[in-house]
Design an enzyme around this catalytic site. Sequence first.
Site, PDB file in Angstrom:
ATOM      1  N   CYS A  15       0.812  -1.207   0.000  1.00 23.01           N
ATOM      2  CA  CYS A  15       0.000   0.000   0.000  1.00 23.01           C
ATOM      3  C   CYS A  15       0.846   1.258   0.000  1.00 23.01           C
ATOM      4  CB  CYS A  15      -0.871   0.099   1.256  1.00 23.01           C
ATOM      5  SG  CYS A  15      -1.820  -1.354   1.633  1.00 23.01           S
ATOM      6  N   GLY A  41       0.285   0.270  -5.129  1.00 18.75           N
ATOM      7  CA  GLY A  41      -0.950  -0.516  -5.072  1.00 18.75           C
ATOM      8  C   GLY A  41      -1.890  -0.039  -6.151  1.00 18.75           C
ATOM      9  N   ASN A 115      -0.437   1.165   5.945  1.00 19.38           N
ATOM     10  CA  ASN A 115       0.493   0.407   5.100  1.00 19.38           C
ATOM     11  C   ASN A 115       1.284  -0.533   5.998  1.00 19.38           C
ATOM     12  OD1 ASN A 115       3.635   1.195   3.425  1.00 19.38           O
ATOM     13  ND2 ASN A 115       2.294  -0.536   3.136  1.00 19.38           N
ATOM     14  N   GLY A 116       1.220  -1.813   5.693  1.00 19.75           N
ATOM     15  CA  GLY A 116       1.981  -2.788   6.479  1.00 19.75           C
ATOM     16  C   GLY A 116       1.158  -4.023   6.725  1.00 19.75           C
ATOM     17  N   TYR A 260      13.190  -3.077  -4.915  1.00 19.84           N
ATOM     18  CA  TYR A 260      12.130  -3.115  -5.928  1.00 19.84           C
ATOM     19  C   TYR A 260      10.978  -2.140  -5.715  1.00 19.84           C
ATOM     20  CZ  TYR A 260       7.857  -4.753  -8.236  1.00 19.84           C
ATOM     21  OH  TYR A 260       6.696  -4.813  -8.956  1.00 19.84           O
TER      22      TYR A 260
END
Length: 477
Positions: A15, A41, A115-116, A260
């Site tokens: 996210c 995302g 996020n996570g 990445y």
Amino acid sequence: MFEPTERQDGFHDECGVFAIYGHPEAANLTYLGLYALQHRGQESAGIASIDGNTIHCHKSMGHVADIFTPEVLGSLPGDHAIGHTRYSTTGDTALLNAQPFSVACNKGKVAVAHNGNITNAGELRRELEREGSIFQASSDTEVILHLVARSRERTLAGALREALLQLEGAFSLVFLAEDRIIVARDPHGFRPLAFGQMELPGGALGYVFASETCAFDLINAVYLGDVEPGEMVIVSREGMTRERYAPIRDHAHCVFEHVYFSRPDSIVFGRPVEESREKLGRLLAREHAVEADIIVPVPDSGVAAALGYAEESGIPFRQALIRNHYVGRTFIEPSQAIRDFGVKLKLNPVRHLLEGKRVVLVDDSLVRGTTSRKIVRMVRSAGAREVHLRISCPPTISPCFYGVDTPSLAELIAANNTVEEIRRFVEADTLGYLSLASLREAVEDRNHDYCYACYTGNYPTDLVNIQELMAAKDRHG
Ligand code: AMP
């Protein structure tokens, strides 16, 4: 024989988050921020804004630019807003899990985006359900809202402090409340969360928060630093206050953000991503040199490392694979007869660059191996004489439980095969992965501040429920 499956919907927790306080065009700026974070995302996105004491929230499946039309943005008034973009499954359940989540509870009206991945969300949820809480979605973010609502603390900040201390795992959180925004990061700092400042229309200064600094560049905000691991930051009319809500823990920044996930034009964990990636490529060239005619990146993820490899080796860099950037979910395969375009939809080789050449193909990572095999085949069938695959990180041997979408253990090719077996599977002439020591050097991790669990299997937190977490990967993967 090991036969990995295609990359499907995995652990749905990749996210991007954004928050802004005190700007009359808060929703528009959040939209721009999410636009810059789209790579984090692509399946759903949402914005919540607050106007007086009304929270307005719009979320939908799709890309940021398609969801937020002028009419939708016009329905999100107010000076403060948060936003979220998410990788997830399609269908109704996915929309139920789209964020931000917004609720009215005894602490007032609150919206949250996350996020996570909270590794003890399963236990917390079962405990809450036993005590009568009702959940609408399957996302662990909702757990946080229940913990906040149930807290005996009177203020939102107090309840949050209490709630956050019960969470384990990775979280970069942004909250929107009636008169403030609150952001927080887990004590290990797994996922990034940057803050910046921008000039408001009257000349005063406002605060913004985002997963990556590329979101600041688009809105002319200045990057000031990161929300520290274990820190909670509150922005209100009184200004910004920073406080440590959790005891100091070892840092465990996700190294995959540099390998990445993040955009190369971002500064993540205080370090330019582009710099890490070029260094990854340089070190890869030193560790796995080979006689070749051209260095070819797998676009876009392999470009920066391929540049580093080319510079270090002195072999020319050539963009011999061209990516179609417009492949989306809406693509309809025209007929059964010409199905299975596979990777061809996304990539096309430049034959005259490849014909008769010894090619070093550089990509950032190899997870299942299926995509890599298709690309190696594609390059060879376009005339390459030799194909040497170089991967700018070590073999991925363990699933991530901290917010990166990796498949289950069974599907990770490097968890089940030697490098030589993988080379044979992807049909490359040679295969070289970067060493862990070089990865550490490329991100300048002098103080052991990074998490390398996907390459080592050493998870930096206790995972008491590892069986449950593994089973969830199996179900989704
Ligand atoms: P494969 O060879 O099938 O394992 O696919 C490897 C490709 O997937 C590489 O080009 C990576 O850039 C990409 N990749 C690796 N991890 C992820 C991830 N978590 N989400 C999306 N793409 C990824």
